[in-house]
Design an enzyme around this catalytic site. Structure first.
Site, PDB file in Angstrom:
ATOM      1  N   ASP A   1     -41.702  26.146 -31.754  1.00  4.81           N
ATOM      2  CA  ASP A   1     -41.025  25.353 -32.790  1.00  4.81           C
ATOM      3  C   ASP A   1     -41.536  25.784 -34.166  1.00  4.81           C
ATOM      4  O   ASP A   1     -41.877  24.945 -34.998  1.00  4.81           O
ATOM      5  CB  ASP A   1     -41.257  23.862 -32.537  1.00  4.81           C
TER       6      ASP A   1
ATOM      7  N   GLY B   1     -43.526  11.008 -34.098  1.00  5.46           N
ATOM      8  CA  GLY B   1     -44.667  10.250 -34.582  1.00  5.46           C
ATOM      9  C   GLY B   1     -44.651  10.029 -36.077  1.00  5.46           C
ATOM     10  O   GLY B   1     -43.844  10.621 -36.806  1.00  5.46           O
TER      11      GLY B   1
END
Ligand code: ATP
Length: 362
Positions: A172, A51
């Site tokens: 992550d 994004g």
């Protein structure tokens, strides 16, 4: 030669499914007619693999937000993108409802069908990302003191712990996904790879009124996951190998970040040219390579080396948050003031106005 025909979106064989607006929308009923036109886009502040993030102003209230736009109509990976966007939205909603003060507050979430994007309108974190901050310090030849490292690692412990406490694994954890808020505290962002812990035996209790004790799920196979996610450099060995893993995988990443803050070198990354494949191989051979990395990058204070070895460790021996907090590396740390954001950060961003983007490199 035959002209190459490009399939239109309508007649592609594997046309991606349209995401369900009801599943994604958030808080729209409280503020009628919120859509993309409600926001004035001021500038781009970040670009990720999924994004683009903009600083925006809501037209009627003049409130400033960060808007993450995730396009979903790429025919090759749209199902993956849709899954990631929903996970990100759900984890942010969980942060809001479970009072996680180390996650960006989500204000609205909606789909724009015309431009085929998911939109997450969140709290703007003006201090920039932690990776850029570290990089700047390194470029300025101004390496972190052990006291500063102790502060940031303690803040990260609390970020991870709060995320786990709401019933999610992050998967992550890396310096690029840590943002610095206006007061200089760390906030853990980017939940696209995260995963909700599912307790198949008592799903209702997990999110009931009684605060769940997630530490008990640590090695429960029904709460462990085997899918392949994350960023190789900070990924735990069990994630790289695709075997069952638990929330302890996020604490391996903590160990890799600690090593990097002290030495200025990425663990298991030999040079800027080291390929992703090679990093994965190195993580697979972590025992020998950890010893080499530690002896090559001396001096590392003994107490820090001990914590690194307790985190870059087989999952069954790796420390959890309770044990991490008691490690002598954190001597002098007041965990209550860290978790309530009362501790004084070594760096507080200088923000001159609400739309100040000077901490984002452009
Ligand atoms: N709430 C926020 N406030 C300010 N900046 C933000 C915010 N959220 C994200 N950013 C900026 O946008 C960048 C990209 O965002 P993010 O990491 O969420 O995107 P992504 O596509 O999921 O990235 P990745 O490639 O890591 O998967 C961040 O590194 C950060 O600089």
């Amino acid at each position: 030669m035959e002209p190459i025909s490009i399939a239109s979106l309508e007649n592609r064989l594997n046309r991606p499914s349209e995401p369900e607006e009801v599943e994604f929308n958030y808080k729209l009923e409280e503020s009628s007619n919120i859509d993309i036109k409600s926001f004035e886009i001021l500038s781009t502040i970040g670009n990720g693999s999924y994004g683009e993030v903009f600083i925006v102003k809501q037209k009627d209230t003049e409130n400033v937000y960060a808007l993450k736009k995730i396009p979903y109509h790429d025919v090759f990976d749209s199902e993956l993108v849709i899954k990631r966007a929903k996970r990100e939205r759900d984890a942010m909603v969980a942060c809001n409802t479970r009072g996680n003060n180390r996650g960006p507050k989500l204000h609205y979430a909606f789909i724009d069908k015309e431009e085929a994007t998911f939109n997450l309108v969140m709290e703007y974190l003006p201090g920039g990302d932690f990776n850029s901050h570290c990089y700047k310090r390194q470029c300025d030849n101004n390496s972190f003191t052990m006291q500063e490292i102790q502060f940031y690692i303690a803040e990260l412990v609390v970020c991870i712990e709060q995320f786990h406490n709401m019933g999610w694994l992050h998967r992550d954890v890396k310096p690029e996904n840590l943002m610095i808020n206006r007061d200089g505290h760390l906030v853990l962002c980017d939940y696209g790879s995260s995963k909700q812990i599912v307790n198949t035996n008592s799903a209702d209790k997990v999110f009931g009124n009684t605060p769940p004790n997630f530490t008990s799920f640590l090695r429960n196979p029904s709460c462990s996951y085997t899918s392949y996610v994350g960023t190789p450099q900070y990924m735990a060995v069990e994630v790289v190998q695709g075997i069952i893993y638990s929330k302890l995988c996020d604490y391996w990443s903590l160990g890799a970040i600690l090593f990097e803050l002290i030495t200025g070198q990425g663990l298991f990354v030999e040079s800027p040219d080291t390929t992703e494949q090679k990093i994965r191989e190195n993580i697979g051979n972590w025992r020998g390579l950890l010893n080499t990395a530690i002896s090559k990058n001396q001096p590392i204070p003994k107490v820090a080396e001990s914590l690194i070895r307790d985190l870059i460790a087989p999952e069954r021996k790796r420390l959890d948050s309770n044990a991490i907090k008691k490690h002598p590396f954190f001597e002098g740390i007041d965990w209550l003031s860290i978790s309530t954001c009362k501790a004084t950060p070594p760096f507080v961003p200088n923000i001159s106005h609400p739309t100040d983007t000077s901490h984002f490199g452009q």
